[in-house]
Design a protein around this motif. Structure first.
Motif, PDB file in Angstrom:
ATOM      1  N   GLU A  20       4.498   3.823   2.476  1.00 28.75           N
ATOM      2  CA  GLU A  20       3.535   4.625   1.722  1.00 28.75           C
ATOM      3  C   GLU A  20       3.655   4.358   0.223  1.00 28.75           C
ATOM      4  OE1 GLU A  20       4.279   8.573   3.197  1.00 28.75           O
ATOM      5  OE2 GLU A  20       2.882   8.293   4.859  1.00 28.75           O
ATOM      6  N   ARG A  21       4.870   4.162  -0.256  1.00 29.14           N
ATOM      7  CA  ARG A  21       5.073   3.839  -1.672  1.00 29.14           C
ATOM      8  C   ARG A  21       4.444   2.481  -2.001  1.00 29.14           C
ATOM      9  NH1 ARG A  21       9.554   6.002  -2.097  1.00 29.14           N
ATOM     10  NH2 ARG A  21      10.806   4.452  -1.032  1.00 29.14           N
ATOM     11  N   LYS A  22       4.616   1.515  -1.109  1.00 27.75           N
ATOM     12  CA  LYS A  22       4.019   0.192  -1.319  1.00 27.75           C
ATOM     13  C   LYS A  22       2.500   0.254  -1.289  1.00 27.75           C
ATOM     14  CE  LYS A  22       7.901  -2.427   0.546  1.00 27.75           C
ATOM     15  NZ  LYS A  22       8.386  -3.215   1.702  1.00 27.75           N
ATOM     16  N   LEU A  23       1.951   1.138  -0.448  1.00 28.46           N
ATOM     17  CA  LEU A  23       0.492   1.270  -0.373  1.00 28.46           C
ATOM     18  C   LEU A  23      -0.097   1.832  -1.672  1.00 28.46           C
ATOM     19  CD1 LEU A  23      -0.028   2.567   3.266  1.00 28.46           C
ATOM     20  CD2 LEU A  23      -0.834   0.394   2.319  1.00 28.46           C
ATOM     21  N   GLN A  51      -2.056  -4.680   0.994  1.00 27.31           N
ATOM     22  CA  GLN A  51      -1.746  -5.642   2.043  1.00 27.31           C
ATOM     23  C   GLN A  51      -2.136  -5.007   3.377  1.00 27.31           C
ATOM     24  OE1 GLN A  51       2.388  -6.778   1.668  1.00 27.31           O
ATOM     25  NE2 GLN A  51       2.247  -6.709  -0.551  1.00 27.31           N
ATOM     26  N   PRO A  52      -3.108  -5.573   4.078  1.00 29.51           N
ATOM     27  CA  PRO A  52      -3.603  -4.943   5.305  1.00 29.51           C
ATOM     28  C   PRO A  52      -2.530  -4.733   6.376  1.00 29.51           C
ATOM     29  CG  PRO A  52      -4.633  -7.093   4.949  1.00 29.51           C
ATOM     30  CD  PRO A  52      -3.772  -6.815   3.775  1.00 29.51           C
ATOM     31  N   GLU A  53      -1.528  -5.593   6.399  1.00 37.93           N
ATOM     32  CA  GLU A  53      -0.479  -5.427   7.411  1.00 37.93           C
ATOM     33  C   GLU A  53       0.321  -4.147   7.178  1.00 37.93           C
ATOM     34  OE1 GLU A  53       1.180  -8.154   4.219  1.00 37.93           O
ATOM     35  OE2 GLU A  53      -0.649  -8.113   5.374  1.00 37.93           O
ATOM     36  N   LEU A  54       0.322  -3.649   5.928  1.00 37.62           N
ATOM     37  CA  LEU A  54       1.029  -2.395   5.655  1.00 37.62           C
ATOM     38  C   LEU A  54       0.374  -1.219   6.368  1.00 37.62           C
ATOM     39  CD1 LEU A  54       1.987  -2.615   1.863  1.00 37.62           C
ATOM     40  CD2 LEU A  54       3.473  -2.860   3.864  1.00 37.62           C
ATOM     41  N   LEU A  55      -0.938  -1.245   6.503  1.00 37.96           N
ATOM     42  CA  LEU A  55      -1.629  -0.173   7.226  1.00 37.96           C
ATOM     43  C   LEU A  55      -1.245  -0.181   8.700  1.00 37.96           C
ATOM     44  CD1 LEU A  55      -5.193  -0.233   5.646  1.00 37.96           C
ATOM     45  CD2 LEU A  55      -3.393   1.474   5.330  1.00 37.96           C
TER      46      LEU A  55
END
Length: 120
Positions: A20-23, A51-55
């Motif tokens: 969540e922090r990276k998002l 970065q879509p992979e983070l979702l």
């Protein structure tokens, strides 16, 4: 529910916080583009996004977290629910769990109840 997944709860929560922090820290880059009409003048365009992979990772972790919490809420025995809650969700040591349960409950008794979830 597997014991491994249940015991990963603290790590799942921490990893979810990290994701969540990276998002909230979008990535940016520049690309080359041109106008849509003649003369086609090339220029740089800044782009920002996540970065879509983070979702995907966030959704998987959130689903695991919710599955664990639902499992604990659904335990049929109040004492067992409290033991698992204290141990897994609150991260207490066995000694702390036994003290919270009270009524002269031993650490071995608390462990027995906890591990009885996987004896079948």
């Amino acid at each position: 529910m597997t014991k491994d997944l249940l015991e990963q709860y603290p790590d799942i929560c921490r990893e979810l916080e990290d994701v969540e922090r990276k998002l909230h820290q979008p990535v940016s880059d520049t690309v080359s583009g041109s106008g849509s009409e003649f003369p086609f003048t090339q220029h740089t365009v800044s782009i920002r996004g996540i970065q879509p992979e983070l979702l995907t990772v966030k959704n998987r972790l959130q689903a695991q977290k919710e599955e664990i919490e639902a499992f604990i809420r659904g335990l049929p025995n109040s004492r067992l629910r409290r033991i698992v809650d204290y141990r897994v969700l609150q991260g207490m040591s066995w000694e702390q769990v036994a003290a919270k349960i009270g009524h002269r409950v031993s650490v071995d008794s608390v462990k027995y109840h906890y591990y009885s979830l996987w004896k079948n």
